[in-house]
Structure formats: C-alpha cells, structure tokens
Design an enzyme around this catalytic site. Structure first.
Site, PDB file in Angstrom:
ATOM      1  N   ARG A 314       0.799  -1.224   0.000  1.00  0.00           N
ATOM      2  CA  ARG A 314       0.000   0.000   0.000  1.00  0.00           C
ATOM      3  C   ARG A 314       0.832   1.275   0.000  1.00  0.00           C
ATOM      4  NH1 ARG A 314      -4.544  -2.119   4.282  1.00  0.00           N
ATOM      5  NH2 ARG A 314      -5.662  -3.403   2.765  1.00  0.00           N
ATOM      6  N   GLU A 408      -5.761  -2.491  16.523  1.00  0.00           N
ATOM      7  CA  GLU A 408      -5.129  -1.357  15.847  1.00  0.00           C
ATOM      8  C   GLU A 408      -4.554  -0.332  16.814  1.00  0.00           C
ATOM      9  OE1 GLU A 408      -7.559   0.335  12.759  1.00  0.00           O
ATOM     10  OE2 GLU A 408      -6.108   1.907  12.294  1.00  0.00           O
ATOM     11  N   SER A 424      -4.536  -7.128   9.036  1.00  0.00           N
ATOM     12  CA  SER A 424      -5.068  -6.556  10.279  1.00  0.00           C
ATOM     13  C   SER A 424      -6.162  -7.425  10.894  1.00  0.00           C
ATOM     14  CB  SER A 424      -5.578  -5.137  10.070  1.00  0.00           C
ATOM     15  OG  SER A 424      -6.714  -5.139   9.265  1.00  0.00           O
TER      16      SER A 424
END
Lengths: 607, 314
Positions: A314, A408, A424
């Site tokens: 990303r 997170e 995640s």
C-alpha cells in the site's frame, strides 16, 4: 369447556404472561453492578471491535473470571466491520506452497523491516490456525471446489493467503465474534465512552467512563484492562477511510498514564480512497484485477513496481498515485485530484459476486458504475501502524502491570512501517486472543491492588470538567478546530512529509490546542450528549496528531508509509528503531528502541 | 438549493419537531445534512453514525416515514422522489427513543439471544481443521450473513408495531434462518424452535422488511423458509402450522377451502370457543354445517401443480 381445554387455555395464558414479562424487561446498556459501583472486573476490555470481542471470548474461558466489554457505541459499530478484502493466514487451502514462514517474510518486507520479527513469527503461526477456528465459529467464508474456504491474493503477498467473505470480510468477522459473545453471554457495557485509565505508581485502579445515556460519570474498578479501542485515522478527518469513531481514545488514555505511543508517525495511506470523501474501495479490487490508470489511460504502476504492478504494498502504490498527481498526470485539482481505478475488463459476474460493495460505493458517492467507467480514487488515511507500546507480544502486556493492548490501537509491532492488506483482521484476532488469555491468567493470580478512592476522585474531576466545558457559550467550535487540524495534518504530515511542513504542523497544532482549551461544546444536557463525546475525541486526536508530528520530525529517513522528501532514503544505521513518544510534563519526549531482527536481514525492498 | 428538514426531537419528557433550513451540496447525504446541522447550527442535535459507508448499521433513521441508512441516502434523490423541498426525519419506529434520533438497541440484543445466534458446528468439523461446505451450500445462507443490524426492518414491521411482545424482530428471524440454512450447523431445530415460539407464524407477510432492508435481505422470505423447514423437520404442530396445513389439505382435497372445518383444523378443541361466532354465521346463512364440500372440476390439475411445486422444493 372440557377439563383438557381448560388446562390448555390456562397453559397458553401462563406462557403469554411469562413471555410478556420477558419481553417487558427493559434491558440496560450497563450491568446493574456497574451502575451501583459494586462491580469489580477481572478483565475489563475497552472497545468492541474484533480484538475486544475476541479477547472477551478468550478471557471468559477461564472459570470464575468476570469479564466485560465496554464500548462507546452499540457493540457492532466498530472499524472492524469496514475491513473488506480478507483475513491473512497461511492455511494453505488455495496455495499449498504458502507457509507461516513465507507469510512472515512478506510481512517483514512489507513493514520495511520496522517490525519485531519474533512477534511476526508468532503472529503468522497463530493466524494460520486462526482461520480454521473462525470457520468453525460460523463465519461466512467463500468456498472453493473441495469445500474448504477459498483464499485470495492481496497486495504484498507471495501467495493466495486471504480468506474472505466477498468484500465484506471485516463485517463477517465482527458479526461472527458478536454471535459468539451473545452465545457466551458476555457482559457489554455499551454506549460508555472511556475518559481515563486510572493508574498511579504502576498500580491499575480501573477506568472512568461516561455513560452516554445518563451522562453519569462511572468508575469501573478492574484488576486488568485490555485496551482495544482502534486507530487514530480521524486525525486526518475527511481524508480517511476510518469510521468517525477512530479517534485513538485508548492510546491517549495510555499516553496520559505514562505508557509510550510507539511509532506514531507510521500512518498508512491506502491508495484507493474515493476522490470525493476518502471512503475506501477495497484492495480486493486490485486483487481481482482492477488497473490503476492516469489521465492518459496508462497503467502507471509499471513505472514504480514493474513486477507486482497494482499488487504492490500500500505505501508504494499510494505514493505512486500521489506522484502521478503531483506530476500533473491525474484528473481534477486540489483536494479533488485523483487517478482512475479501472474495472471494465473484469467479468461482470466476478464483480457481482466478489466486489458488490465496491460497485455500490462508487455508484453512491461518485455516481460511477464500475461496469462502464473507471472510478476516481486517491490516497486516504487508512490504518495506524503505531500505537500503545506493547512490551511482550506473547501476552500483549504494556509497561504497567495489568494493562494490555490489542488490535489497531496497539503497536506490538507486527506491521512496522507499512501493514499488508488482510493482515489486520488476523492480527486483531490473534492478539485479541493472546491478550484475553494473558489478562485472565494474570487476574486469576492477583488481587485488586487499585485504589477506589482514586477512582472516585477522578470521577469528581470529570464531573467538574463536564460542567465547566459544557457551560461555555463562547470560544471556537469543536468542528472548526477539528477541520483545521485535519487540514494541517493532511497537508504537512500526510503521504509526503518534510521538515518545514512538519514544523508548520507543529505550530498549527499548538495553536489549535490553545483554542481547544477554551472551546465550546454547545450542549449541556447529560442525556446522550454526543457533542461532549466529540469534544473528548477531538482532545485525544490533538494529542495523537502531535505524536504523529513528533515521531515524523524525529525520523529523518523514508521508510514504508513515512516518506520524507528531505530524507528520501531509508537509514538503517540510525533508524532501524521504534520511536517511543511519552509524556513529559505538558509536552512529549522522544526515545528509541531497537527493532528485533530475526532471520530476515534488512535489504532494499523491490516489488 | 435550500431545503427544509423537519426533525423529530426528543429529550427527557419533551418531544417536538424542529425545522432546519440548509443548502444542499452536490452528493450530500442525509447523514451529511445531519452533521452539517450539528456542526454549524445546533450542536444539541443527537444521532449516531460511524462508518459512513453503509456497513456498520449505526445511522438508520426514518425519512418521510421510510427507514433508510442516512449515510447512503442522497438528498437529491429524496427531493426528486417526494417532489418537495421539505423532508421529515424521525427516529426508527418500534424502538425506544433515547434522544432525538438515537434509539435503544439493548432489548434487541437480549431478544436476539433467544434464537441461539451462533453456529453449532457438526461433529465432523473441528476448530483445528475448520469445516467443509460446497459453493452451493454456502450460497444458501451467505446473503443472510450480510445483515448489518441497522434496524430498518424493525422500524417498518407492521406486526411489531401492532404487538412486538409475541413476535421477534424481523432481523432476528433472518439470523435464525441463516443458521437453519447453513450446512455446517448440526441442529436446525435449536434455532427453529424459539423462532416458532416467538412468532414465526405471526408474521403479517406485508413485505415491508424486505422492501426497506438496505442490504437486500428479506426477513419475510426467511420466515417463509423457516416455516417450510418446520414441516421438513417434522416439528410438533401449532396453530400457525395447523392453519397452513388446513389450507394445504383443503386445496389438495377439494381445490378450494372448506371454511366450516378451517377453525376446527387450526385450533382443535380450542375452536369450541368459536361456537358463538359459528352460531351467528349459521343464523345469517353464511355457514351451513351440513353442507358436504365437493372437489372442484379440475381438481386433478390442482393436485398436479401442488405435486410439481413440492418436488421442486420451492
């Protein structure tokens, strides 16, 4: 009437009364013991996303352990629901060549080597098993011919590794966890916003939270607290794919009691946010073959990642998108500048089966049907790699005994400088489980060492703060300060950063903090005061935003998501280290801790 | 253009309607408007929202009496649909309102627990190796897993509005139907039984839930499917299923209904309570207890249709 009919009618009437009594039970967002102040939790979890619920399920497996999950909204509204593409784990259903070791290598490389490799190895081992557990818990995983769940290949992965539920994988994970929590009768303390974790001299007392419904300040004593409150992407307000609730509440609470904020500058920008509002088009778009095109229709990723193309990690793809826009090869201008994500060559049946949410979002917010036209996209703040400093990945413990972090909001660190897509969801479940087990084990062997008087004092202080701040009728509005914060964060601490911009942002944030200190909430009612909630959240974001800037200024190199135009190279000699920001007086101090390097020695990343 | 939003407000004991006038910007959603009002006009306006991309379920409200997700509903579309520059916004129906547009979900979760809302995996599966399921079996329940708990179906449910005490909320039936249809679950009856007990046969079949679900689920259809499943599982009968069976038997036997027997077949001995009604019907010539109902002429065709329907397992 016969005797039998009489009995039958009587029984029916009785059943109706019983049923009526059941349904008439009013229910409460808070267990009675919490309201009366008599509750003492062994494990109190803050946050009801994937990590929080998984932690609760694991902790409650221990007999005699009292567990509750506190959340500032209803339990299923968390950021986990928004994860789309999938959940990584080397289950080897689809690609038998995959393994936890290869998953670990991909993760370490994706992280630009800023992760602790022992933690990564633990995570990849556990996540491979986790997928089967999830399947057994009833998640709606898409299937392959042999009846096992199917896996797709996400960005930065060597093999097809992400199990998925169409393009709503996070929603599937969260609702499966919620089903399990209902089954296990887990206590929820709903619509209660965390205000403070009370811990002094290394001893945890519990938390203070505001009951949204009544406005009452509650003190909840607990032997252990697992912080699972999610990321801080809302520091960039509109340019984020995160929900309104991702305001880093737990990280700010930990920072206040001396637990460091680790690698705060590591903020992931996802390449495919909708141009108009930052809402995410899933990475599964590119996984299913969508192309990135510039204004002249060129697949520009050939310039930046000739091998991986659109399936690069990303950070790389997002920076490439931004470079195209900066070079004038995008469409539109200013905040609305964008490039294209093109689906037109993908069979419509595949889009309908696996990307229906993507199609709907593009249609809704951009008026584009991806069957016929490419969607305009640009980077959007997506994920917080940084977070609460976890010092032991095998327990998720922080430096204060009894306080744990998962999901997170935590920095363990598995994702380093850049998280891979679909890592995640498995991270929240693996470490939610780990934290739940560890906290329960700790609580079992420990007495309550906190101080309920300190909790009471904190409640009194919050009551005064509520009255004082909600009474103000002058000063800047919360929304105005927030928008200014987002603007300076996006412009100066966004995808590309440099010394001058970061200094500018630092000055801006100091001004905004001063405005915040005298701002007006605008609503003085104690009932469901969401304006007060937003005020608290903004306070947290200002603190964490400052942390991002501090970390960004100190890290004079470019690594993963942290891209400094004045220091474009990675500098392993000086910065193969975690940034640790902690409170010092009214300000912050910056320290470093070396990264744990295992078998994968840092080399230059190529995709 | 400028529009007027009439928003139903509620705080403590007080209930009122408040008007806000604002400019509609391109692409502005109902949620966008609510946020704009809160941030620029009235910070006391209370509502909930989280993901703003139609997946968390927090922001459902009623606009002109129809439940929608505020985050995905464009004002421009509404203005066109209602051909008006004024819209009314109210909290979801069939929920207790906490303040303004914020409603109480807690009782719904408590009710959700009744249908055993978790997979009971078959014994051949395990947590270490997962489950097996064909693509077709997956498709049988995957749509139901898309429910986001937004409450739109509850708001629109006419049965819940009439009396929710003996009727679970529509999404709860969809949740139960998910497990009933999931080939990995070992005991459909465990989900069906509470569904039957709490209103499976009481749905009015108005289809409002299906029409309003933002995710395209159909609780009404799920209720139908579960009713069929109760027959397949040979679950003990009740008034609802007996009523359906009475229709089925009559149509199969006669090609039409034999109303004289309907109450008896449905309610059994309890139908004795209907004697006064039957007596009045007889007196007015609307019911002849001595009439022997005869099959209609094309009865064989009717039976052939029913057989085909049964074999195709509609």
């Amino acid at each position: 009437m016969s005797r039998r009919t009489f009995l039958k009618v009587g029984a029916a009437a009785g059943a109706a009364v019983v049923a009526g009594a059941y349904f008439a039970w009013p229910g409460s967002n808070i267990p009675e013991a919490v309201r009366s102040g008599s509750a003492l939790y062994d494990v109190l979890i803050i946050g009801s996303g994937g990590a929080g619920m998984r932690a609760a399920l694991e902790a409650s497996k221990q007999k005699g352990i009292k567990v509750a999950v506190m959340t500032k909204m209803a339990p299923t509204r968390s950021a986990t629901t928004m994860a789309q593409g999938g959940i990584n784990g080397a289950a080897r259903n689809t690609d038998t060549k995959d393994s936890p070791e290869i998953h670990a290598f991909d993760t370490v490389k994706g992280a630009d080597y800023l992760c602790d490799q022992d933690a990564v190895a633990y995570y990849t081992e556990e996540s491979a098993k986790m997928l089967f557990e999830l399947d057994y818990s009833g998640i709606a995983f898409n299937r392959q011919e042999d009846g096992r769940f199917h896996q797709r290949k996400m960005g930065g992965s060597s093999y097809a590794r992400a199990a998925y539920s169409a393009d709503i994988s996070g929603h599937a994970v969260l609702h499966t966890m919620f089903e399990q929590c209902l089954k296990e009768n887990i206590d929820f303390i709903s619509e209660c916003q965390l205000l403070e974790i009370v811990a002094m001299n290394g001893k945890l007392s519990g938390v203070v939270a505001v009951d949204m419904r009544s406005g009452e300040m509650l003190s909840v004593p607990a032997k252990t607290v697992i912080v699972a409150t999610g990321g801080y992407g809302r520091a960039y307000w509109v340019r984020t794919s995160n929900p309104y609730s991702s305001t880093g509440d737990g990280i700010a609470a930990c920072l206040n009691i001396g637990i460091p904020f680790k690698d705060p500058e590591m903020v992931q920008f996802h390449p495919t946010g909708l141009a108009s509002n930052g809402v995410l088009l899933s990475e599964s778009s590119r996984s299913e073959g969508a192309h990135l095109l510039n204004s002249s229709g060129e697949r520009f990723m050939a310039r930046y990642a000739p091998k991986a193309m659109e399936l690069g990690p990303r950070d790389l793809v997002c920076q490439s998108v931004e470079k195209e826009i900066l070079a004038g090869r995008g469409i539109g201008e200013g905040l609305k500048a964008a490039v294209y994500l093109d689906f037109r060559h993908i069979p419509k049946a595949i889009i309908q089966e696996r990307l229906f949410q993507v199609r709907q979002l593009a249609l809704q917010f951009e008026g584009v049907d991806i069957f016929d036209a490419p969607a305009p996209i640009r980077g959007t703040c997506h994920y917080s790699m940084g977070g609460i400093d976890v010092v032991d990945y095998k327990t998720c413990a922080t430096k204060i005994a009894g306080i744990y972090a998962a999901g997170e909001c935590s920095c363990i660190s598995v994702h380093g400088a850049n998280r891979l897509g679909a890592n995640s969801l498995s991270e929240v479940l693996v470490f939610g489980k780990t934290a739940g087990a560890a906290a329960a084990a700790y609580a079992k062997g420990a007495g309550y060492e906190g101080d309920k008087e300190k909790l009471k004092a904190a409640v009194a202080a919050w009551n005064r703060k509520f009255d004082e701040t909600t009474k103000r009728s002058q000063g800047a509005s919360v929304a105005m300060i927030r928008d200014k914060m987002a603007m300076t964060m996006w412009n100066n601490a966004g995808i590309f950063r440099n010394e001058k911009g970061l200094r500018q942002a630092m000055g801006d944030m100091q001004e905004l903090q001063a405005m915040y200190n005298t701002c007006q909430v605008g609503d003085s009612s104690r009932t469901c005061n969401t304006a007060f909630m937003n005020y608290i959240e903004l306070g947290n974001l200002l603190r964490l935003g400052k942390g991002i800037i501090y970390g960004g200024l100190a890290r004079k190199e470019s690594r993963g998501s942290h891209s400094r135009t004045d220091f474009p190279q990675r500098d392993d000699k000086n910065f193969l280290q975690h940034t640790l920001i902690s409170k010092e007086g009214d300000g912050f101090k910056t320290e470093y801790r070396p990264v744990m390097i295992g078998q994968y020695k840092p080399v230059e990343r190529k995709y | 253009m400028a529009i007027t939003l009439k928003i139903q407000r509620f705080l403590g004991e007080k209930k009122w309607e408040q008007e806000y006038r604002l400019e509609v910007e391109t692409g502005m959603t109902v949620l966008g408007a609510l946020i704009k009002i809160k941030e620029t006009m009235d910070p006391t306006l209370t509502f909930t929202a989280s993901c703003r991309s139609s997946i968390c379920g927090a922001c459902a409200v009623k606009v002109n009496d129809n439940a929608v997700l505020a985050c995905e509903t464009l004002l421009a579309d509404l203005l066109k649909r209602y051909a008006s520059d004024t819209l009314t916004i109210a909290p979801l129906g069939n929920f207790t309102v906490l303040r303004d547009l914020m409603v109480d979900w807690q009782p719904k979760y408590d009710r959700l627990k009744k249908i055993k809302p978790a997979l009971q995996p078959k014994t051949e599966f395990s947590a270490s190796e997962g489950c097996r399921q064909s693509k077709d079996e997956f498709k049988k329940y995957s749509k139901n897993s898309e429910c986001i708990l937004c409450g739109s179906c509850v708001s629109e449910c006419n049965k819940s509005n009439l009396n929710s005490k003996d009727f679970l909320d529509p999404f709860i039936f969809s949740k139960a139907a998910k497990f009933v249809a999931d080939s990995r679950d070992k005991d459909a009856v465990a989900h069906l039984e509470p569904a039957v007990k709490d209103g499976l046969w009481k749905c009015l079949n108005c289809q409002e839930c299906a029409a309003k679900c933002p995710k395209g689920l159909s609780p009404a259809e799920d209720i139908e499917k579960m009713r069929i499943a109760t027959f397949e599982k040979k679950m003990s009968s009740n008034e609802g299923s007996d009523h359906a069976m009475a229709f089925y038997d009559d149509v199969k036997e006669l090609g039409r209904l034999d109303e004289a027997k309907l109450a008896l077949k449905t309610e059994g001995l309890k139908s004795a309570l209907r004697v006064p009604v039957a007596y009045r019907l007889m007196r007015s010539g609307k019911l002849n207890p001595l009439e022997q109902a005869k099959p209609i002429g094309d009865i064989e065709k009717v039976r052939a249709i029913m057989k085909a329907a049964k074999e195709k397992k509609l």
